[in-house]
Design a protein around this motif. Structure first.
Motif, mmCIF file in Angstrom:
data_model
loop_
_atom_site.group_PDB
_atom_site.id
_atom_site.type_symbol
_atom_site.label_atom_id
_atom_site.label_comp_id
_atom_site.label_asym_id
_atom_site.label_seq_id
_atom_site.Cartn_x
_atom_site.Cartn_y
_atom_site.Cartn_z
ATOM 1 N N PRO A 121 -51.098 18.069 -12.428
ATOM 2 C CA PRO A 121 -50.212 19.171 -12.814
ATOM 3 C C PRO A 121 -49.979 20.164 -11.677
ATOM 4 C CG PRO A 121 -52.390 19.459 -13.796
ATOM 5 C CD PRO A 121 -52.402 18.126 -13.112
ATOM 6 N N THR A 122 -50.840 20.122 -10.653
ATOM 7 C CA THR A 122 -50.682 20.988 -9.470
ATOM 8 C C THR A 122 -50.834 20.118 -8.221
ATOM 9 O OG1 THR A 122 -53.043 21.526 -9.537
ATOM 10 C CG2 THR A 122 -51.533 23.054 -10.652
ATOM 11 N N PRO A 123 -49.855 19.258 -7.940
ATOM 12 C CA PRO A 123 -50.028 18.272 -6.868
ATOM 13 C C PRO A 123 -50.150 18.860 -5.471
ATOM 14 C CG PRO A 123 -47.763 18.281 -7.655
ATOM 15 C CD PRO A 123 -48.551 19.139 -8.601
ATOM 16 N N GLY A 124 -49.751 20.101 -5.284
ATOM 17 C CA GLY A 124 -49.825 20.705 -3.961
ATOM 18 C C GLY A 124 -51.200 21.188 -3.573
ATOM 19 N N SER A 125 -52.159 21.190 -4.504
ATOM 20 C CA SER A 125 -53.461 21.788 -4.197
ATOM 21 C C SER A 125 -54.597 20.791 -4.015
ATOM 22 C CB SER A 125 -53.859 22.779 -5.298
ATOM 23 O OG SER A 125 -54.226 22.070 -6.474
ATOM 24 N N SER A 126 -54.532 19.644 -4.665
ATOM 25 C CA SER A 126 -55.615 18.640 -4.623
ATOM 26 C C SER A 126 -56.963 19.227 -5.028
ATOM 27 C CB SER A 126 -55.728 17.998 -3.223
ATOM 28 O OG SER A 126 -54.567 17.279 -2.905
ATOM 29 N N SER A 127 -56.948 20.226 -5.914
ATOM 30 C CA SER A 127 -58.190 20.906 -6.301
ATOM 31 C C SER A 127 -59.120 20.010 -7.115
ATOM 32 C CB SER A 127 -57.859 22.170 -7.105
ATOM 33 O OG SER A 127 -57.117 21.839 -8.274
ATOM 34 N N GLU A 128 -58.607 18.914 -7.647
ATOM 35 C CA GLU A 128 -59.436 18.004 -8.444
ATOM 36 C C GLU A 128 -60.223 17.033 -7.561
ATOM 37 O OE1 GLU A 128 -55.792 19.322 -10.610
ATOM 38 O OE2 GLU A 128 -56.160 18.328 -8.696
ATOM 39 N N PHE A 129 -60.014 17.109 -6.256
ATOM 40 C CA PHE A 129 -60.637 16.187 -5.317
ATOM 41 C C PHE A 129 -61.425 16.963 -4.268
ATOM 42 C CE2 PHE A 129 -56.851 14.279 -7.033
ATOM 43 C CZ PHE A 129 -57.185 12.960 -7.283
ATOM 44 N N ARG A 130 -62.365 16.284 -3.623
ATOM 45 C CA ARG A 130 -63.102 16.869 -2.505
ATOM 46 C C ARG A 130 -63.103 15.845 -1.372
ATOM 47 N NH1 ARG A 130 -67.730 14.116 -2.194
ATOM 48 N NH2 ARG A 130 -68.559 13.130 -4.050
ATOM 49 N N ARG A 131 -63.295 16.315 -0.161
ATOM 50 C CA ARG A 131 -63.316 15.399 0.968
ATOM 51 C C ARG A 131 -64.589 14.569 0.944
ATOM 52 N NH1 ARG A 131 -60.189 14.248 4.666
ATOM 53 N NH2 ARG A 131 -58.851 16.039 4.249
ATOM 54 N N ALA A 132 -64.417 13.272 1.115
ATOM 55 C CA ALA A 132 -65.568 12.370 1.122
ATOM 56 C C ALA A 132 -66.389 12.602 2.376
ATOM 57 C CB ALA A 132 -65.107 10.919 1.059
ATOM 58 N N GLY A 133 -67.695 12.561 2.239
ATOM 59 C CA GLY A 133 -68.573 12.732 3.395
ATOM 60 C C GLY A 133 -68.581 11.516 4.295
ATOM 61 N N THR A 134 -68.305 10.344 3.697
ATOM 62 C CA THR A 134 -68.246 9.111 4.477
ATOM 63 C C THR A 134 -66.981 8.381 4.098
ATOM 64 O OG1 THR A 134 -69.486 7.932 2.764
ATOM 65 C CG2 THR A 134 -70.755 8.853 4.588
ATOM 66 N N SER A 135 -66.634 7.387 4.887
ATOM 67 C CA SER A 135 -65.393 6.659 4.651
ATOM 68 C C SER A 135 -65.437 5.926 3.318
ATOM 69 C CB SER A 135 -65.150 5.641 5.769
ATOM 70 O OG SER A 135 -64.055 4.827 5.456
ATOM 71 N N VAL A 136 -64.370 6.058 2.544
ATOM 72 C CA VAL A 136 -64.238 5.254 1.327
ATOM 73 C C VAL A 136 -63.152 4.212 1.508
ATOM 74 C CG1 VAL A 136 -65.042 7.066 -0.212
ATOM 75 C CG2 VAL A 136 -62.600 6.876 0.268
ATOM 76 N N THR A 137 -62.559 4.188 2.692
ATOM 77 C CA THR A 137 -61.450 3.263 2.941
ATOM 78 C C THR A 137 -61.889 2.061 3.757
ATOM 79 O OG1 THR A 137 -60.798 4.319 4.998
ATOM 80 C CG2 THR A 137 -59.828 5.184 2.965
ATOM 81 N N GLY A 138 -63.047 2.145 4.387
ATOM 82 C CA GLY A 138 -63.475 1.062 5.258
ATOM 83 C C GLY A 138 -62.764 1.109 6.600
ATOM 84 N N SER A 139 -61.984 2.152 6.855
ATOM 85 C CA SER A 139 -61.157 2.211 8.049
ATOM 86 C C SER A 139 -61.657 3.225 9.055
ATOM 87 C CB SER A 139 -59.735 2.599 7.635
ATOM 88 O OG SER A 139 -59.735 3.915 7.106
ATOM 89 N N GLY A 140 -62.771 3.896 8.735
ATOM 90 C CA GLY A 140 -63.215 4.956 9.611
ATOM 91 C C GLY A 140 -62.593 6.296 9.263
#
Length: 199
Positions: A121-140
């Motif tokens: 509902p507030t796509p400009g803020s990303s408040s529902e997410f936090r930055r991952a401490g380690t890679s979750v993409t496998g890409s670095g």
């Protein structure tokens, strides 16, 4: 129900032996050319946290606008300007497919391959997410992730998928090295993960 009616854009019910009325009708098809609006006359709405099991075009539009804004910030107006009137629609895609681009038209799966969409509902803020401490993409590269208390947890992030498909309209191919920021053009994405383009 007549098959030709479905493929020609019409849909009807035949009552035999007298008048009849229908309070509820359920139909299922794997034909991506049949518009979702044909079957979703009373679609599920997102709850207060933004989770929905059945996506509609009106829910999709603000996320498309935000995806274009993010690509504009990332790549500049020269990339966005030729886009013109971007066509995005909702349909039931096969298997685990969340989105696709064909002939410049983006199609988003109606139910996130059964995971349910997180329609922010507030796509400009990303408040529902936090930055991952380690890679979750496998890409670095790291991405944004939702923890167990977030409404996005366990659901597919609609904004990430729309951003990815808009990237394909710009002729960006799938990557494995995190190009365009946090693996936004990687071929797969996990539930509860947000990937956005960066400069």
């Amino acid at each position: 129900v007549y098959n030709s009616s479905a493929v020609d854009g019409g849909f009807g019910l035949l009552a035999k032996g007298g008048a009849a009325s229908f309070d509820s009708v359920t139909a299922k098809t794997d034909d991506t050319q049949v518009p979702v609006s044909l079957f979703a006359s009373t679609p599920a709405s997102p709850d207060s946290a933004g989770v929905t099991t059945t996506l509609t075009g009106s829910q999709l539009k603000p996320l498309v606008d935000e995806a274009l804004r993010l690509w504009l910030i990332s790549q500049g107006s020269s990339l966005i300007a030729p886009l013109g009137n971007l066509q995005v629609r909702v349909a039931d895609l096969p298997g685990l497919e969340l989105g696709r681009v064909e002939n410049g038209v983006i199609t988003i799966d109606i139910d996130a391959a059964g995971h349910g969409w997180f329609v922010d509902p507030t796509p400009g803020s990303s408040s529902e997410f936090r930055r991952a401490g380690t890679s979750v993409t496998g890409s670095g590269e790291t991405a944004l992730v939702a923890n167990g208390k977030s409404p996005a947890f366990g659901h597919m992030d609609l904004l990430s998928v729309v951003v990815h498909e808009v990237g394909h309209v710009f002729v960006f191919a799938h990557t494995e090295d995190g190009d365009h920021g946090s693996g936004v053009m990687e071929e797969t994405i996990e539930s509860g993960v947000r990937r956005l383009p960066v400069a």
